[in-house]
Scaffold this motif. Structure first.
Motif, PDB file in Angstrom:
ATOM      1  N   TRP A  36       0.939  -1.128   0.101  1.00  0.00           N
ATOM      2  CA  TRP A  36       0.064   0.121  -0.024  1.00  0.00           C
ATOM      3  C   TRP A  36       0.877   1.315   0.032  1.00  0.00           C
ATOM      4  O   TRP A  36       1.796   1.243   0.663  1.00  0.00           O
ATOM      5  N   LEU A  37       0.451   2.233  -0.898  1.00  0.00           N
ATOM      6  CA  LEU A  37       1.410   3.199  -1.047  1.00  0.00           C
ATOM      7  C   LEU A  37       0.985   4.569  -0.878  1.00  0.00           C
ATOM      8  O   LEU A  37       1.543   5.525  -0.919  1.00  0.00           O
ATOM      9  N   GLY A  38      -0.398   4.676  -0.217  1.00  0.00           N
ATOM     10  CA  GLY A  38      -1.133   5.922   0.011  1.00  0.00           C
ATOM     11  C   GLY A  38      -1.192   5.989   1.463  1.00  0.00           C
ATOM     12  O   GLY A  38      -0.523   5.316   2.197  1.00  0.00           O
ATOM     13  N   THR A  39      -1.988   6.839   1.973  1.00  0.00           N
ATOM     14  CA  THR A  39      -2.401   7.266   3.301  1.00  0.00           C
ATOM     15  C   THR A  39      -3.417   6.144   3.950  1.00  0.00           C
ATOM     16  O   THR A  39      -4.123   5.315   3.089  1.00  0.00           O
ATOM     17  N   ASP A  40      -3.465   6.324   5.353  1.00  0.00           N
ATOM     18  CA  ASP A  40      -4.419   5.451   5.970  1.00  0.00           C
ATOM     19  C   ASP A  40      -5.871   5.751   5.583  1.00  0.00           C
ATOM     20  O   ASP A  40      -6.752   4.810   5.282  1.00  0.00           O
ATOM     21  N   SER A  41      -6.310   7.150   5.395  1.00  0.00           N
ATOM     22  CA  SER A  41      -7.852   7.633   5.040  1.00  0.00           C
ATOM     23  C   SER A  41      -7.842   6.821   3.433  1.00  0.00           C
ATOM     24  O   SER A  41      -9.021   6.458   3.192  1.00  0.00           O
ATOM     25  N   GLN A  42      -6.712   7.125   2.389  1.00  0.00           N
ATOM     26  CA  GLN A  42      -7.177   6.555   1.162  1.00  0.00           C
ATOM     27  C   GLN A  42      -7.274   4.851   1.090  1.00  0.00           C
ATOM     28  O   GLN A  42      -8.007   4.288   0.439  1.00  0.00           O
ATOM     29  N   LYS A  43      -6.501   4.341   2.179  1.00  0.00           N
ATOM     30  CA  LYS A  43      -6.510   2.987   2.298  1.00  0.00           C
ATOM     31  C   LYS A  43      -7.939   2.484   2.759  1.00  0.00           C
ATOM     32  O   LYS A  43      -8.641   1.615   2.349  1.00  0.00           O
ATOM     33  N   SER A  44      -8.446   3.280   3.888  1.00  0.00           N
ATOM     34  CA  SER A  44      -9.831   2.827   4.063  1.00  0.00           C
ATOM     35  C   SER A  44     -10.892   2.907   3.007  1.00  0.00           C
ATOM     36  O   SER A  44     -11.812   2.320   2.843  1.00  0.00           O
ATOM     37  N   GLU A  45     -10.654   4.081   2.286  1.00  0.00           N
ATOM     38  CA  GLU A  45     -11.632   4.105   1.194  1.00  0.00           C
ATOM     39  C   GLU A  45     -11.257   3.014  -0.093  1.00  0.00           C
ATOM     40  O   GLU A  45     -12.464   2.529  -0.476  1.00  0.00           O
ATOM     41  N   PHE A  46     -10.244   2.550  -0.239  1.00  0.00           N
ATOM     42  CA  PHE A  46      -9.856   1.658  -1.167  1.00  0.00           C
ATOM     43  C   PHE A  46     -10.474   0.213  -0.542  1.00  0.00           C
ATOM     44  O   PHE A  46     -11.019  -0.454  -1.368  1.00  0.00           O
ATOM     45  N   LEU A  47     -10.411  -0.080   0.569  1.00  0.00           N
ATOM     46  CA  LEU A  47     -10.884  -1.408   1.095  1.00  0.00           C
ATOM     47  C   LEU A  47     -12.388  -1.314   1.303  1.00  0.00           C
ATOM     48  O   LEU A  47     -13.084  -2.349   1.029  1.00  0.00           O
ATOM     49  N   GLU A  48     -13.017   0.099   1.469  1.00  0.00           N
ATOM     50  CA  GLU A  48     -14.317  -0.117   1.293  1.00  0.00           C
ATOM     51  C   GLU A  48     -15.037  -0.253  -0.015  1.00  0.00           C
ATOM     52  O   GLU A  48     -15.922  -1.097   0.016  1.00  0.00           O
ATOM     53  N   ARG A  49     -14.393   0.154  -0.913  1.00  0.00           N
ATOM     54  CA  ARG A  49     -14.740  -0.229  -2.319  1.00  0.00           C
ATOM     55  C   ARG A  49     -14.845  -1.626  -2.791  1.00  0.00           C
ATOM     56  O   ARG A  49     -15.465  -2.203  -3.191  1.00  0.00           O
ATOM     57  N   LEU A  50     -13.516  -2.098  -2.143  1.00  0.00           N
ATOM     58  CA  LEU A  50     -13.366  -3.763  -2.357  1.00  0.00           C
ATOM     59  C   LEU A  50     -14.439  -4.393  -1.279  1.00  0.00           C
ATOM     60  O   LEU A  50     -14.902  -5.530  -1.982  1.00  0.00           O
ATOM     61  N   THR A  51     -14.512  -4.144  -0.169  1.00  0.00           N
ATOM     62  CA  THR A  51     -15.739  -4.923   0.473  1.00  0.00           C
ATOM     63  C   THR A  51     -17.190  -4.965  -0.103  1.00  0.00           C
ATOM     64  O   THR A  51     -17.792  -5.783   0.028  1.00  0.00           O
ATOM     65  N   ALA A  52     -17.422  -3.929  -0.852  1.00  0.00           N
ATOM     66  CA  ALA A  52     -18.681  -3.909  -1.698  1.00  0.00           C
ATOM     67  C   ALA A  52     -18.672  -4.887  -2.575  1.00  0.00           C
ATOM     68  O   ALA A  52     -19.605  -5.316  -3.122  1.00  0.00           O
ATOM     69  N   HIS A  53     -17.614  -5.530  -3.108  1.00  0.00           N
ATOM     70  CA  HIS A  53     -17.700  -6.514  -4.045  1.00  0.00           C
ATOM     71  C   HIS A  53     -17.222  -7.893  -3.426  1.00  0.00           C
ATOM     72  O   HIS A  53     -17.045  -8.697  -4.237  1.00  0.00           O
ATOM     73  N   GLY A  54     -17.288  -8.108  -2.143  1.00  0.00           N
ATOM     74  CA  GLY A  54     -16.898  -9.170  -1.298  1.00  0.00           C
ATOM     75  C   GLY A  54     -15.549  -9.482  -1.359  1.00  0.00           C
ATOM     76  O   GLY A  54     -15.041 -10.651  -1.032  1.00  0.00           O
ATOM     77  N   VAL A  55     -14.644  -8.525  -1.427  1.00  0.00           N
ATOM     78  CA  VAL A  55     -13.070  -8.605  -1.255  1.00  0.00           C
ATOM     79  C   VAL A  55     -12.616  -8.171   0.193  1.00  0.00           C
ATOM     80  O   VAL A  55     -13.179  -7.204   0.651  1.00  0.00           O
ATOM     81  N   VAL A  56     -11.893  -8.956   0.685  1.00  0.00           N
ATOM     82  CA  VAL A  56     -11.389  -8.701   2.158  1.00  0.00           C
ATOM     83  C   VAL A  56      -9.874  -8.486   1.975  1.00  0.00           C
ATOM     84  O   VAL A  56      -9.405  -8.996   1.221  1.00  0.00           O
TER      85      VAL A  56
END
Length: 261
Positions: A143-163
Motif C-alpha cells: 500500500w503506497l497511500g495514506t491510511d484514509s485512502q486505504k480505508s476508502e480503497f478497502l471500502e470499495r473492495l468490500t462492496a464486491h466481497g473482497v476482504v
C-alpha cells in the motif's frame, strides 16, 4: 497420519519459521527434529502460493501433512503438489482494476509487476518469485497511500466481497477464508490433544488465540503485536529471539512444558 495425535503445530513462514532477511529455516532444525521424533503434525500456514509452499514442505519433510496457503484462502492437501485451477484470482484482479484510478494506483500487487518486480518487493530469488506469482486465490501487495485512502480503497473492495488481511510484509486481498478457518478444519479431522500456533503478524492473531498455546515470534522488522487474548494467563507467549531461532526455542520449551518427548 493418525486421526488422534498428541500435537499439531501451525506455523507462519516469513519472519517466523523462516528468517525475514535470508529466507532460511536452519536455526529451527533441532525443534523440527524433536517434533518429528514424537510424530507431531506440522502445518505450514502462509500467504505464499501452493507452488511455493509445496517446494518448502518437501524440503522440510512435511509432505504427509496439508498446508494452508494464500493466507488461508486455500488448502494444499497432503501429498499434492498443486491446487486445481480456480477462477478466483482472475475475478479478484478484475474487481481490483475496476477501482478508481486514483486509489488503484496506490496498491502495487504481485500481478502488477514482472517477476523481477516481485524480486524487488520481496527479496526472493528469481525462481522463487516466479512461484510467488502463480496465484489461485489472493493478491498480496504494497500500500503506497495514506491510511484514509486505504480505508476508502478497502471500502470499495468490500462492496464486491473482497476482504483484506495485513501480513508482516504485504496487504493481501481475497474473497475470504483465513488461517484460523483452515486450522479449525484440520483440528476437526485429526483431533490433536494439544495445538501450538506460531506467527509474527496481524494475520496470525486469530490462529494464535485459537491454539492451546500461541507463540508470538519476535520480528524486529515490524511493530510488535499488541497484547493478545489469553496472554495474561500464559496461553500466549512471546519469544526474545527472532525468526527460526525464536521458533526453535519456543517449541523446545513447550515440548518440555507438555512433557512430550
Amino acid at each position: 497420519m493418525t486421526a488422534n495425535i498428541d500435537l499439531i503445530v501451525f506455523t507462519d513462514l516469513d519472519g517466523t519459521l523462516i528468517d525475514h532477511d535470508t529466507y532460511k529455516w536452519g536455526a529451527a532444525q533441532q525443534a523440527l527434529t524433536a517434533l518429528s521424533d514424537i510424530s507431531a503434525g506440522v502445518i505450514l500456514a502462509s500467504s505464499k502460493t501452493a507452488p511455493e509452499v509445496s517446494a518448502l514442505r518437501t524440503e522440510l519433510g512435511l509432505g504427509s501433512w496439508p498446508a494452508i496457503v494464500e493466507n488461508g484462502a486455500g488448502l494444499l492437501p497432503a501429498h499434492v503438489d498443486a491446487i486445481e485451477s480456480t477462477t478466483q484470482y482472475g475475478e479478484l484482479r478484475r474487481i481490483l482494476d475496476g477501482i478508481p484510478t486514483e486509489l488503484r494506483d496506490l496498491f502495487r500487487g504481485f500481478g502488477d509487476v514482472t517477476i523481477d518486480g516481485v524480486v524487488e518487493m520481496t527479496g526472493l530469488s528469481y525462481d522463487a518469485a516466479a512461484l510467488a506469482k502463480q496465484r489461485a486465490f489472493s493478491e498480496p501487495g504494497q500500500w503506497l497511500g495514506t491510511d484514509s485512502q486505504k480505508s476508502e480503497f478497502l471500502e470499495r473492495l468490500t462492496a464486491h466481497g473482497v476482504v483484506a488481511q495485513q501480513g508482516g510484509r504485504f496487504l493481501t486481498l481475497s474473497f475470504g477464508g483465513n488461517k484460523v478457518d483452515q486450522m479449525r478444519r484440520i483440528i476437526e479431522t485429526h483431533h490433536p490433544k494439544y495445538t501450538v500456533a506460531l506467527g509474527d503478524a496481524p494475520n496470525d492473531v486469530a490462529m494464535l488465540e485459537h491454539a492451546t498455546f500461541g507463540v508470538v515470534v519476535a520480528n524486529p522488522h515490524r511493530p510488535p503485536l499488541p497484547p493478545l487474548q489469553g496472554e495474561a494467563g500464559g496461553q500466549i507467549i512471546r519469544t526474545t529471539a527472532a525468526g527460526p531461532l525464536g521458533w526453535n526455542t519456543a517449541i523446545l520449551d513447550l515440548l518440555d512444558r507438555l512433557e512430550l518427548h
